[in-house]
Scaffold this motif. Structure first.
Motif, PDB file in Angstrom:
ATOM      1  N   MET A  86       0.827  -1.203   0.000  1.00 17.65           N
ATOM      2  CA  MET A  86       0.000   0.000   0.000  1.00 17.65           C
ATOM      3  C   MET A  86       0.862   1.254   0.000  1.00 17.65           C
ATOM      4  O   MET A  86       0.531   2.242  -0.647  1.00 17.65           O
ATOM      5  CB  MET A  86      -0.938  -0.013   1.222  1.00 17.65           C
ATOM      6  N   GLY A  87       1.987   1.226   0.703  1.00 17.26           N
ATOM      7  CA  GLY A  87       2.875   2.384   0.760  1.00 17.26           C
ATOM      8  C   GLY A  87       3.513   2.716  -0.570  1.00 17.26           C
ATOM      9  O   GLY A  87       3.931   3.841  -0.803  1.00 17.26           O
ATOM     10  N   THR A  88       3.606   1.740  -1.465  1.00 18.57           N
ATOM     11  CA  THR A  88       4.208   1.984  -2.777  1.00 18.57           C
ATOM     12  C   THR A  88       3.176   2.048  -3.894  1.00 18.57           C
ATOM     13  O   THR A  88       3.533   2.056  -5.057  1.00 18.57           O
ATOM     14  CB  THR A  88       5.233   0.871  -3.094  1.00 18.57           C
ATOM     15  N   HIS A  89       1.904   2.064  -3.535  1.00 23.59           N
ATOM     16  CA  HIS A  89       0.834   2.145  -4.537  1.00 23.59           C
ATOM     17  C   HIS A  89       1.015   3.427  -5.344  1.00 23.59           C
ATOM     18  O   HIS A  89       1.251   4.500  -4.780  1.00 23.59           O
ATOM     19  CB  HIS A  89      -0.531   2.126  -3.845  1.00 23.59           C
ATOM     20  N   PRO A  90       0.924   3.353  -6.675  1.00 21.19           N
ATOM     21  CA  PRO A  90       1.190   4.525  -7.523  1.00 21.19           C
ATOM     22  C   PRO A  90       0.331   5.743  -7.192  1.00 21.19           C
ATOM     23  O   PRO A  90       0.822   6.864  -7.216  1.00 21.19           O
ATOM     24  CB  PRO A  90       0.905   4.024  -8.943  1.00 21.19           C
ATOM     25  N   GLU A  91      -0.941   5.537  -6.909  1.00 25.50           N
ATOM     26  CA  GLU A  91      -1.799   6.685  -6.602  1.00 25.50           C
ATOM     27  C   GLU A  91      -1.409   7.340  -5.287  1.00 25.50           C
ATOM     28  O   GLU A  91      -1.456   8.558  -5.162  1.00 25.50           O
ATOM     29  CB  GLU A  91      -3.264   6.255  -6.574  1.00 25.50           C
ATOM     30  N   LEU A  92      -1.022   6.543  -4.300  1.00 30.76           N
ATOM     31  CA  LEU A  92      -0.603   7.077  -3.015  1.00 30.76           C
ATOM     32  C   LEU A  92       0.690   7.860  -3.156  1.00 30.76           C
ATOM     33  O   LEU A  92       0.838   8.949  -2.602  1.00 30.76           O
ATOM     34  CB  LEU A  92      -0.445   5.951  -1.984  1.00 30.76           C
ATOM     35  N   VAL A  93       1.624   7.320  -3.921  1.00 35.21           N
ATOM     36  CA  VAL A  93       2.897   8.013  -4.158  1.00 35.21           C
ATOM     37  C   VAL A  93       2.646   9.330  -4.872  1.00 35.21           C
ATOM     38  O   VAL A  93       3.215  10.365  -4.517  1.00 35.21           O
ATOM     39  CB  VAL A  93       3.865   7.104  -4.952  1.00 35.21           C
TER      40      VAL A  93
ATOM     41  N   ALA B  51      -5.224  17.997 -10.210  1.00 38.39           N
ATOM     42  CA  ALA B  51      -4.736  16.649 -10.473  1.00 38.39           C
ATOM     43  C   ALA B  51      -5.818  15.806 -11.145  1.00 38.39           C
ATOM     44  O   ALA B  51      -5.531  15.030 -12.049  1.00 38.39           O
ATOM     45  CB  ALA B  51      -4.281  15.992  -9.171  1.00 38.39           C
ATOM     46  N   ARG B  52      -7.065  15.956 -10.707  1.00 39.83           N
ATOM     47  CA  ARG B  52      -8.165  15.203 -11.326  1.00 39.83           C
ATOM     48  C   ARG B  52      -8.391  15.645 -12.763  1.00 39.83           C
ATOM     49  O   ARG B  52      -8.718  14.853 -13.632  1.00 39.83           O
ATOM     50  CB  ARG B  52      -9.439  15.380 -10.523  1.00 39.83           C
ATOM     51  N   ALA B  53      -8.213  16.933 -13.027  1.00 40.20           N
ATOM     52  CA  ALA B  53      -8.428  17.458 -14.376  1.00 40.20           C
ATOM     53  C   ALA B  53      -7.370  16.921 -15.345  1.00 40.20           C
ATOM     54  O   ALA B  53      -7.643  16.738 -16.538  1.00 40.20           O
ATOM     55  CB  ALA B  53      -8.406  18.975 -14.372  1.00 40.20           C
ATOM     56  N   ARG B  54      -6.176  16.653 -14.861  1.00 39.74           N
ATOM     57  CA  ARG B  54      -5.099  16.142 -15.720  1.00 39.74           C
ATOM     58  C   ARG B  54      -5.319  14.689 -16.122  1.00 39.74           C
ATOM     59  O   ARG B  54      -4.793  14.246 -17.117  1.00 39.74           O
ATOM     60  CB  ARG B  54      -3.759  16.245 -14.996  1.00 39.74           C
TER      61      ARG B  54
END
Length: 150
Positions: free
Chosen positions: A10-17, A146-149
Motif C-alpha cells: 500500500m505504501g508503494t501504490h502509484p496513486e498514493l505516491v 490533479a483530477r483534471a489532468r
C-alpha cells in the motif's frame, strides 16, 4: 506476516505516491509557505493577546485565547514542518477562527466584554478563519488540478 506485506504494498501504490508528491509540491509553494507562516503567527498572537491587549485579568477569555492560540500555533508549526501530513488537519483552523470571533460573547457571559477584547477577538478570529480557508483551499485546488489532468 501477511499484514506487513499488504502494508508495504500500500505504501508503494502509484496513486498514493502521486498524492504524496502532489501534497509536497503544494506545501513547498510560495503561497503555502506564506499561509503556514501566517497561521503560526496568528496562533502565537492569539496565545499572547490577553497580555498585549491587557485583558489577562479576565480568566475565562484569557484561558480561551491561550488554548486556542496554542492549538492554532501548533497546527501552523505542523504545517510548516510536515505539510504532507498536516494538510488534512488544516480544516480545523477555520472553526477555531470562528470560535475566536464569537468567544467574547460566549465566554464572558457573567460580565460584558470590554471593547478591546471584542475588537481583538473579532479581527483575530476573522483573520484566522480566512487563513484556515486558504490552507484548505490550497489542498482542494491541487486535488482538482490533479483530477483534471487525468
Amino acid at each position: 506476516m501477511s499484514y506487513q506485506r499488504n502494508s508495504s504494498e500500500m505504501g508503494t501504490h502509484p496513486e498514493l505516491v502521486e498524492m504524496r508528491e502532489r501534497l509536497e509540491r503544494t506545501a513547498s509553494s510560495g503561497p503555502a509557505i506564506a499561509v503556514e507562516g501566517l497561521i503560526l503567527l496568528a496562533g502565537v498572537y492569539a496565545a499572547i493577546s490577553p497580555w498585549v491587549v491587557h485583558f489577562a485579568g479576565q480568566a475565562n477569555i484569557t484561558v480561551n485565547n491561550l488554548i486556542v492560540g496554542i492549538t492554532v500555533g501548533l497546527i501552523g508549526l505542523g504545517l510548516a514542518l510536515a505539510p504532507e501530513r498536516m494538510l488534512r488537519v488544516a480544516w480545523v483552523i477555520a472553526p477555531l477562527g470562528i470560535w475566536l470571533l464569537i468567544a467574547p460573547w460566549v465566554v464572558t457571559m457573567t460580565h460584558s466584554a470590554r471593547a478591546g477584547i471584542i475588537w481583538n477577538n473579532v479581527w483575530l478570529g476573522a483573520v484566522t478563519a480566512v487563513l484556515g480557508l486558504a490552507a484548505v483551499g490550497l489542498t482542494v485546488g491541487v486535488n482538482r488540478r490533479a483530477r483534471a489532468r487525468r
